[in-house]
Design a protein around this motif. Structure first.
Motif, PDB file in Angstrom:
ATOM      1  N   UNK A 308       0.836  -1.205   0.000  1.00 14.31           N
ATOM      2  CA  UNK A 308       0.000   0.000   0.000  1.00 14.31           C
ATOM      3  C   UNK A 308       0.866   1.248   0.000  1.00 14.31           C
ATOM      4  N   UNK A 309       1.952   1.212   0.801  1.00 13.50           N
ATOM      5  CA  UNK A 309       2.858   2.365   0.885  1.00 13.50           C
ATOM      6  C   UNK A 309       3.511   2.619  -0.472  1.00 13.50           C
ATOM      7  N   UNK A 310       4.071   1.586  -1.068  1.00 13.43           N
ATOM      8  CA  UNK A 310       4.764   1.749  -2.346  1.00 13.43           C
ATOM      9  C   UNK A 310       3.809   2.139  -3.471  1.00 13.43           C
ATOM     10  N   UNK A 311       2.545   1.727  -3.364  1.00 10.78           N
ATOM     11  CA  UNK A 311       1.582   2.020  -4.419  1.00 10.78           C
ATOM     12  C   UNK A 311       0.878   3.354  -4.273  1.00 10.78           C
ATOM     13  N   UNK A 312       1.118   4.062  -3.168  1.00 15.00           N
ATOM     14  CA  UNK A 312       0.416   5.326  -2.932  1.00 15.00           C
ATOM     15  C   UNK A 312       1.125   6.481  -3.619  1.00 15.00           C
ATOM     16  N   UNK A 313       0.408   7.598  -3.751  1.00 16.82           N
ATOM     17  CA  UNK A 313       1.041   8.828  -4.206  1.00 16.82           C
ATOM     18  C   UNK A 313       2.070   9.220  -3.153  1.00 16.82           C
ATOM     19  N   UNK A 314       3.296   9.470  -3.572  1.00 21.22           N
ATOM     20  CA  UNK A 314       4.355   9.756  -2.608  1.00 21.22           C
ATOM     21  C   UNK A 314       5.257   8.569  -2.367  1.00 21.22           C
ATOM     22  N   UNK A 315       4.801   7.364  -2.705  1.00 27.53           N
ATOM     23  CA  UNK A 315       5.639   6.175  -2.626  1.00 27.53           C
ATOM     24  C   UNK A 315       6.195   5.908  -1.245  1.00 27.53           C
ATOM     25  N   UNK A 316       7.465   5.513  -1.205  1.00 28.10           N
ATOM     26  CA  UNK A 316       8.098   5.084   0.042  1.00 28.10           C
ATOM     27  C   UNK A 316       8.098   6.182   1.100  1.00 28.10           C
ATOM     28  N   UNK A 317       8.092   7.450   0.673  1.00 23.50           N
ATOM     29  CA  UNK A 317       8.130   8.561   1.629  1.00 23.50           C
ATOM     30  C   UNK A 317       6.784   8.813   2.305  1.00 23.50           C
ATOM     31  N   UNK A 318       5.759   8.060   1.953  1.00 24.40           N
ATOM     32  CA  UNK A 318       4.419   8.298   2.504  1.00 24.40           C
ATOM     33  C   UNK A 318       4.088   7.376   3.678  1.00 24.40           C
ATOM     34  N   UNK A 319       5.049   6.559   4.143  1.00 28.16           N
ATOM     35  CA  UNK A 319       4.758   5.584   5.202  1.00 28.16           C
ATOM     36  C   UNK A 319       4.244   6.248   6.478  1.00 28.16           C
ATOM     37  N   UNK A 320       4.931   7.293   6.956  1.00 26.52           N
ATOM     38  CA  UNK A 320       4.519   7.949   8.204  1.00 26.52           C
ATOM     39  C   UNK A 320       3.144   8.622   8.076  1.00 26.52           C
ATOM     40  N   UNK A 321       2.896   9.397   7.008  1.00 21.84           N
ATOM     41  CA  UNK A 321       1.548   9.971   6.868  1.00 21.84           C
ATOM     42  C   UNK A 321       0.448   8.911   6.745  1.00 21.84           C
ATOM     43  N   UNK A 322       0.699   7.820   6.011  1.00 22.31           N
ATOM     44  CA  UNK A 322      -0.312   6.768   5.880  1.00 22.31           C
ATOM     45  C   UNK A 322      -0.577   6.082   7.219  1.00 22.31           C
TER      46      UNK A 322
END
Length: 528
Positions: A308-322
């Motif tokens: 889910x993290x890798x597939x989101x807008x923002x990719x790997x950098x979106x883990x904390x916000x997600x």
């Protein structure tokens, strides 16, 4: 988890605008006393050790720490946590080798120390160039984080929209520095450090509470979610090439003591004792935060999932916000995202004022004007430099979207450790060090690091390269530190052994020894 359904762009942007408004008010209030070069570059040396320690933490805990490391742990497990360990251990070297000694011998910039007993013009020019290079790579990382974060907040996933976001961040950065100088920037960094550590603490306690405050239960859930135990063992990212890990570790551990924007913070305190206290405070704050990243990274795996993290807008950098979205819905996502944005704005402001000070104070005032520059004109040149640096950072930030920000920062650390650290160490501890050795070390360390980065998989030959679809790489490692750092030290040593026409003044070397170790004369801090 459906990110689009849970996300609320209006709420996110409202919280972000509120934060920007508050921090701009603080910056404008702080700028009222910016009357001299010392006020603009060193905040009038008016901050206490604890205040400066919080500001150092705010400067150091960048988008790489919050977005990049949490993402790296979420995707690569144990190997991602190596970033946290490296960034923290580096502060021991900064405390023992440079903090107090730099404060005793400098005025505004790193070059003040390097040129104290060496020839002014060649050393200041080289130091300014290496400072600008390190700053550029560090800015790229922050801009990549900004683009990825807002891509997630607004659901933007195209380069045009992300480019607009990066441009807005760059414009805000320019405004902060033009108005507030170092004093305003420092207060923004203090506010941001408090918010970031508090936000990370809340999320950490929340994740642990969901798993009965049992770290083993959290790790078991992460393994179950990832479908492999590889995330708990070393080697998932660096197992194929252990030299990659060694090179990264060298860059992270040695780079901090050569980062110009961190070194410049030592000049915002009134005494060397306060400089030392500020580093101790910074180590505590930074250490606590990096312990949080372990829980947040594995929490993101357990509750959100790597795919889910890798597939989101923002990719790997979106883990904390997600993870924030999963824990507390749109409100917590909005708050944490605003804090992350504060992180980016504070760090880019600190980087920009460092680069501007280096150009205006070292190149303009001491190379072009040979030390005879009008202080007011020097500040004007610094402000114009801020605009140019901001524009370059915006263009570079658009180019590196999708890269892991912790990885980009590691490149900046490698350049700092290769070009700056050897010269700093030799200047402070070796009396036979010469101007030629300094120039060899800085240009050689910088040149080798840049060449190896350009011809590495970072730029071409891999799916994650900046330039995809082409392959001109021949250096096999992602980080050049294992080659460029020893080379920087070697060139400084060899260059100092080669006879030069004008010998260095031994009296200045002796004075630098006394001043760096005792602080005698540090309050004048004028260069020769």
């Amino acid at each position: 988890m459906n990110v689009e359904e849970l996300n609320d762009p209006v709420l996110n942007i409202s919280i972000f605008v509120l934060f920007v408004g508050v921090t701009l008010f603080v910056v404008i209030r702080a700028s009222r006393n910016n009357k001299t070069a010392s006020d603009y570059y060193a905040a009038g040396r008016s901050f206490t050790g604890p205040q400066n320690g919080a500001a150092i933490a705010g400067d150091y805990l960048s988008a790489a720490s919050f977005l990049g490391i949490v993402g790296a742990i979420a995707v690569n497990g144990y190997d991602g946590f190596l970033y946290s360990i490296g960034f923290l251990v580096a502060w021991i070297i900064a405390l023992l080798l440079v903090a107090e000694l730099m404060r005793n011998t400098g005025k505004f910039t790193m070059a003040d120390v390097l040129s104290f007993r060496l020839r002014q013009r060649p050393v200041r020019l080289a130091a300014a160039i290496t400072t600008l290079a390190v700053t550029f790579f560090y800015l790229l990382a922050q801009m990549a984080g900004a683009g990825g974060l807002v891509a997630l907040l607004l659901g933007i996933n195209d380069r045009i929209g992300t480019g607009i976001v990066v441009t807005v961040v760059g414009a805000l950065m320019i405004l902060y520095v033009l108005v507030g100088g170092m004093k305003g920037t420092t207060w923004v960094q203090i506010i941001k450090a408090v918010l970031l550590i508090a936000g990370a603490a809340v999320m950490t306690v929340w994740v642990l509470a969901l798993h009965g405050f049992d770290l083993s239960a959290l790790l078991d859930k992460a393994v179950q979610s990832a479908g492999t135990e590889e995330i708990l063992a070393p080697g998932k990212q660096y197992g194929a090439n252990p030299l990659n890990f060694v090179s990264l570790g060298l860059a992270l551990i040695l780079g901090t003591a050569g980062l110009p924007h961190v070194l410049m913070r030592f000049y915002t305190v009134p005494t060397a004792k306060e400089a030392r206290r500020s580093v101790v405070w910074a180590i505590w704050l930074i250490g606590i935060f990096y312990l949080f990243t372990l829980v947040l990274g594995y929490g993101a795996v357990a509750l959100v999932g790597s795919e889910t993290i890798l597939g989101s807008a923002g990719g790997v950098n979106s883990a904390a916000p997600l993870l924030a979205l999963q824990l507390g819905g749109p409100i917590l996502l909005g708050i944490i995202s605003a804090v992350a944005f504060a992180t980016i704005l504070a760090v880019v402001a600190g980087l920009t004022i460092t680069a501007a000070a280096s150009f205006a104070h070292d190149i303009y005032a001491n190379v072009v004007k040979r030390g005879e520059a009008d202080p007011q004109m020097e500040v004007k040149v610094g402000r114009r430099t801020v605009v140019v640096i901001g524009a370059v950072a915006i263009l570079g930030g658009i180019a590196v979207q999708g890269q892991n920000v912790a990885f980009l920062v590691a490149l900046a650390f490698a350049i700092a450790a290769s070009a700056n650290l050897p010269t700093i160490v030799y200047s402070l501890f070796w009396r036979r060090f010469t101007t030629r050795g300094a120039v060899f070390s800085m240009y050689g360390g910088l040149g080798s690091a840049l060449i190896l980065i350009v011809f590495s998989p970072v730029f071409s030959g891999a799916e994650t390269s900046v330039f995809r679809g082409v392959d001109f790489s021949w250096f096999p490692l992602d980080n050049p530190g294992i080659v460029s750092i020893p080379l920087g030290f070697l060139l400084g040593f060899v260059g100092s052994l080669i006879p030069q026409r004008t010998a260095e003044d031994p009296a200045l070397a002796a004075e630098m020894d006394v001043r760096s170790l005792t602080g005698h004369g540090a309050e004048k801090a004028t260069s020769h």
